[in-house]
Design a protein around this motif. Sequence first.
Motif, PDB file in Angstrom:
ATOM      1  N   ILE A 235      -5.672  16.705   2.091  1.00  0.00           N
ATOM      2  CA  ILE A 235      -5.632  16.605   1.380  1.00  0.00           C
ATOM      3  C   ILE A 235      -6.308  16.186   0.424  1.00  0.00           C
ATOM      4  CG2 ILE A 235      -3.314  15.774  -0.281  1.00  0.00           C
ATOM      5  CD1 ILE A 235      -2.456  17.904   1.661  1.00  0.00           C
ATOM      6  N   PRO A 236      -6.912  16.537  -0.667  1.00  0.00           N
ATOM      7  CA  PRO A 236      -8.039  15.623  -1.088  1.00  0.00           C
ATOM      8  C   PRO A 236      -8.011  14.903  -1.964  1.00  0.00           C
ATOM      9  CG  PRO A 236      -7.966  17.854  -2.009  1.00  0.00           C
ATOM     10  CD  PRO A 236      -6.562  18.107  -0.995  1.00  0.00           C
ATOM     11  N   GLY A 237      -8.276  13.754  -1.264  1.00  0.00           N
ATOM     12  CA  GLY A 237      -8.350  12.553  -2.771  1.00  0.00           C
ATOM     13  C   GLY A 237      -8.914  11.341  -1.915  1.00  0.00           C
ATOM     14  N   VAL A 238      -7.838  10.352  -1.897  1.00  0.00           N
ATOM     15  CA  VAL A 238      -7.522   8.922  -1.961  1.00  0.00           C
ATOM     16  C   VAL A 238      -6.567   8.319  -1.709  1.00  0.00           C
ATOM     17  CG1 VAL A 238      -8.797   7.524  -3.948  1.00  0.00           C
ATOM     18  CG2 VAL A 238      -8.898   6.347  -1.346  1.00  0.00           C
ATOM     19  N   GLY A 239      -6.233   7.486  -0.925  1.00  0.00           N
ATOM     20  CA  GLY A 239      -5.072   6.835  -0.819  1.00  0.00           C
ATOM     21  C   GLY A 239      -3.976   7.438   0.505  1.00  0.00           C
ATOM     22  N   GLY A 240      -3.048   6.968   0.396  1.00  0.00           N
ATOM     23  CA  GLY A 240      -2.156   6.954   1.837  1.00  0.00           C
ATOM     24  C   GLY A 240      -0.507   7.207   1.660  1.00  0.00           C
ATOM     25  N   PHE A 241       0.519   7.179   2.799  1.00  0.00           N
ATOM     26  CA  PHE A 241       1.136   7.254   2.571  1.00  0.00           C
ATOM     27  C   PHE A 241       2.464   6.699   3.569  1.00  0.00           C
ATOM     28  CE2 PHE A 241       0.129  11.612   3.178  1.00  0.00           C
ATOM     29  CZ  PHE A 241       2.017  11.530   3.832  1.00  0.00           C
ATOM     30  N   ILE A 242       3.540   6.092   3.566  1.00  0.00           N
ATOM     31  CA  ILE A 242       4.027   5.661   4.226  1.00  0.00           C
ATOM     32  C   ILE A 242       5.469   6.015   4.181  1.00  0.00           C
ATOM     33  CG2 ILE A 242       5.526   3.783   5.737  1.00  0.00           C
ATOM     34  CD1 ILE A 242       3.803   1.740   4.059  1.00  0.00           C
ATOM     35  N   THR A 243       6.309   7.051   4.959  1.00  0.00           N
ATOM     36  CA  THR A 243       7.387   7.705   4.828  1.00  0.00           C
ATOM     37  C   THR A 243       8.177   7.582   5.866  1.00  0.00           C
ATOM     38  OG1 THR A 243       8.086  10.057   3.828  1.00  0.00           O
ATOM     39  CG2 THR A 243       6.408   9.818   5.758  1.00  0.00           C
ATOM     40  N   GLY A 244       9.617   8.146   5.369  1.00  0.00           N
ATOM     41  CA  GLY A 244      11.024   7.720   6.288  1.00  0.00           C
ATOM     42  C   GLY A 244      12.290   8.128   5.424  1.00  0.00           C
ATOM     43  N   SER A 245      13.286   7.041   5.067  1.00  0.00           N
ATOM     44  CA  SER A 245      14.441   6.527   5.576  1.00  0.00           C
ATOM     45  C   SER A 245      13.844   5.888   4.063  1.00  0.00           C
ATOM     46  CB  SER A 245      14.937   5.693   6.591  1.00  0.00           C
ATOM     47  OG  SER A 245      14.789   4.151   6.345  1.00  0.00           O
ATOM     48  N   TYR A 246      15.351   5.850   3.079  1.00  0.00           N
ATOM     49  CA  TYR A 246      15.204   5.524   2.369  1.00  0.00           C
ATOM     50  C   TYR A 246      15.050   3.783   2.730  1.00  0.00           C
ATOM     51  CZ  TYR A 246      17.259   9.925  -0.186  1.00  0.00           C
ATOM     52  OH  TYR A 246      17.653  11.160  -0.390  1.00  0.00           O
ATOM     53  N   GLN A 247      15.621   3.652   3.738  1.00  0.00           N
ATOM     54  CA  GLN A 247      16.098   2.134   4.323  1.00  0.00           C
ATOM     55  C   GLN A 247      14.616   1.584   4.273  1.00  0.00           C
ATOM     56  OE1 GLN A 247      18.088   4.329   5.369  1.00  0.00           O
ATOM     57  NE2 GLN A 247      20.501   3.617   5.277  1.00  0.00           N
ATOM     58  N   LEU A 248      13.746   2.409   4.748  1.00  0.00           N
ATOM     59  CA  LEU A 248      12.114   2.055   5.320  1.00  0.00           C
ATOM     60  C   LEU A 248      11.564   2.109   3.846  1.00  0.00           C
ATOM     61  CD1 LEU A 248       9.580   1.624   7.043  1.00  0.00           C
ATOM     62  CD2 LEU A 248       9.252   4.215   6.363  1.00  0.00           C
ATOM     63  N   VAL A 249      11.740   2.765   3.228  1.00  0.00           N
ATOM     64  CA  VAL A 249      11.068   2.394   1.985  1.00  0.00           C
ATOM     65  C   VAL A 249      11.327   1.664   0.625  1.00  0.00           C
ATOM     66  CG1 VAL A 249      10.765   3.718  -0.106  1.00  0.00           C
ATOM     67  CG2 VAL A 249      10.749   4.542   2.169  1.00  0.00           C
ATOM     68  N   GLU A 250      13.264   1.262   0.778  1.00  0.00           N
ATOM     69  CA  GLU A 250      13.391   0.121  -0.227  1.00  0.00           C
ATOM     70  C   GLU A 250      12.591  -1.121   0.648  1.00  0.00           C
ATOM     71  OE1 GLU A 250      17.876  -0.997  -1.754  1.00  0.00           O
ATOM     72  OE2 GLU A 250      17.239  -0.704   0.777  1.00  0.00           O
ATOM     73  N   ALA A 251      12.929  -1.525   2.057  1.00  0.00           N
ATOM     74  CA  ALA A 251      12.282  -2.676   2.256  1.00  0.00           C
ATOM     75  C   ALA A 251      10.052  -2.994   2.616  1.00  0.00           C
ATOM     76  CB  ALA A 251      12.248  -2.441   3.914  1.00  0.00           C
ATOM     77  N   LEU A 252      10.035  -2.051   1.988  1.00  0.00           N
ATOM     78  CA  LEU A 252       8.613  -1.881   1.984  1.00  0.00           C
ATOM     79  C   LEU A 252       8.545  -2.392   0.463  1.00  0.00           C
ATOM     80  CD1 LEU A 252       6.843   1.521   3.871  1.00  0.00           C
ATOM     81  CD2 LEU A 252       7.018  -1.028   4.703  1.00  0.00           C
ATOM     82  N   LYS A 253       9.197  -2.071  -0.144  1.00  0.00           N
ATOM     83  CA  LYS A 253       8.409  -2.120  -1.283  1.00  0.00           C
ATOM     84  C   LYS A 253       8.901  -3.387  -2.481  1.00  0.00           C
ATOM     85  CE  LYS A 253       9.343   2.743  -3.800  1.00  0.00           C
ATOM     86  NZ  LYS A 253      10.521   2.856  -4.573  1.00  0.00           N
ATOM     87  N   ALA A 254       9.030  -4.284  -1.142  1.00  0.00           N
ATOM     88  CA  ALA A 254      10.099  -6.055  -1.464  1.00  0.00           C
ATOM     89  C   ALA A 254       8.968  -6.252  -0.055  1.00  0.00           C
ATOM     90  CB  ALA A 254      11.337  -5.525  -0.840  1.00  0.00           C
ATOM     91  N   THR A 255       8.188  -5.778   0.878  1.00  0.00           N
ATOM     92  CA  THR A 255       7.479  -7.208   1.438  1.00  0.00           C
ATOM     93  C   THR A 255       6.114  -6.256   1.433  1.00  0.00           C
ATOM     94  OG1 THR A 255       8.070  -5.516   3.705  1.00  0.00           O
ATOM     95  CG2 THR A 255       9.234  -7.962   3.276  1.00  0.00           C
ATOM     96  N   ASN A 256       6.142  -4.478   1.141  1.00  0.00           N
ATOM     97  CA  ASN A 256       4.899  -4.741   1.835  1.00  0.00           C
ATOM     98  C   ASN A 256       3.220  -5.051   0.605  1.00  0.00           C
ATOM     99  OD1 ASN A 256       2.602  -2.194   1.114  1.00  0.00           O
ATOM    100  ND2 ASN A 256       3.477  -2.012   3.182  1.00  0.00           N
ATOM    101  N   HIS A 257       2.212  -5.383   1.306  1.00  0.00           N
ATOM    102  CA  HIS A 257       0.835  -6.245   0.488  1.00  0.00           C
ATOM    103  C   HIS A 257       0.349  -4.853  -0.492  1.00  0.00           C
ATOM    104  CE1 HIS A 257       1.013 -10.687   2.199  1.00  0.00           C
ATOM    105  NE2 HIS A 257       2.249  -9.914   1.107  1.00  0.00           N
ATOM    106  N   ALA A 258      -0.261  -3.736   0.235  1.00  0.00           N
ATOM    107  CA  ALA A 258       0.005  -2.727  -0.642  1.00  0.00           C
ATOM    108  C   ALA A 258       0.633  -2.154  -1.961  1.00  0.00           C
ATOM    109  CB  ALA A 258      -0.784  -2.047   0.644  1.00  0.00           C
ATOM    110  N   PHE A 259       1.686  -2.107  -2.023  1.00  0.00           N
ATOM    111  CA  PHE A 259       2.793  -1.803  -2.948  1.00  0.00           C
ATOM    112  C   PHE A 259       2.058  -3.226  -4.045  1.00  0.00           C
ATOM    113  CE2 PHE A 259       6.441  -1.604  -4.677  1.00  0.00           C
ATOM    114  CZ  PHE A 259       6.491  -0.590  -5.487  1.00  0.00           C
TER     115      PHE A 259
END
Length: 394
Positions: A235-259
């Motif tokens: 997938i051309p461009g730049v960037g990254g992603f983390i994908t999984g459960s709703y609970q995972l993404v919700e937790a990452l939004k509260a703690t993930n420094h890149a976000f």
Amino acid sequence: MSHNIRKLKADGLYFYERVLDSQSGTHCIVNAQRLVVLGSYNYLGLSHHPTVVAAVQKACDEFGVGSHGARITLGTTAVHRRLEQTISAWIGTEDTLVVSSGLSANISALQALATSEDTIFFDTVNHASLHDGCRLSGAQLIEFSHLNLDDLKAKLATHCDGLRYVVVDSVFSMDGDIIDLPAVRELCNQFEAILVVDEAHSIGVLGHQGTGITSHFNMPANAIDVRIGVLSKAIPGVGGFITGSYQLVEALKATNHAFIFSGALPASVVAGADAAIRVLQQSDCTLIQKLDDNRRYWVSLCCEQGLDLDAAGATPIVPIMCSSSQLALEMVRSCFEDGVLLVAAIYPVVAINKPRLRTTVTAAHTFQELDFAAEVLGRHARRLELVPAINNAR
């Protein structure tokens, strides 16, 4: 490391940081010389696709260039959320978080999830960014031998403090070999470990519609607890992603420094990635089939030339092994002079006794381009005695 670079430059063998005057599909221009590129991450050849380019231009008109803030403040646009929904629907996960690079996705996910009370079990040749994320998490790091699941099982059985995480690449970037995901998942179930997989080189390459390693092994998408991907390869461009459960993404939004602390990707880049995924889906797997056809053809050409491919498998990463770093670099120089741009992987990027030419093919290569490149490699491999002259079969 700096001493090694200075020595390579003094010997005229430093071929990194090449300045490309232009790049178009499978060719680039360097100092007015046109070269066939055999080291690109543009696996599906989508970087110049008109639909992708048009999406980037449209987003530039709507949002301008650059970032308007971190994702958590002013950096999230409708385009960002659309891409996250596209990725989730495509791969089959519940939710996705897009961040500014694949490297930051690896580092920030592990740093956010694991703690000093936990233990991470780690393949020895995982990507450096995974290692950095493990180290920054403060968790105890236990390495197991590359792809040796007996070693992993033995170590899982002897370490039980806190949570267990098993961290692996899906496709290992220097060899192109593939993790045995069903066996790893079974071990994670047996020892109640959380499975984290970096899919940088499998998303867009393996599985139905390029949906990655779970599809490749006919497993459900949720067989991976934390799946990390990039927007800078198939997938051309730049960037990254983390994908999984709703609970995972919700937790990452509260703690993930890149976000929380990093500027968001420009909307134009995000729109291009979203368009590329849609082009891939609409291609009905023809792009992935073309990539695999080219990989098979390239492997056959290299074998005919007598080149040592070591671990070449089912991915477009085809390593050509060399007997020394000096020889790998001499091959890069010689092939460059004859119109083929290669990348040498030498220590410390790979083991000191395993230098290589890290070749990659794309869906955009023609058989004629691959024929030309193989002839150039074979000729110089014989001249430099990388392979015996009698191995020339073409």
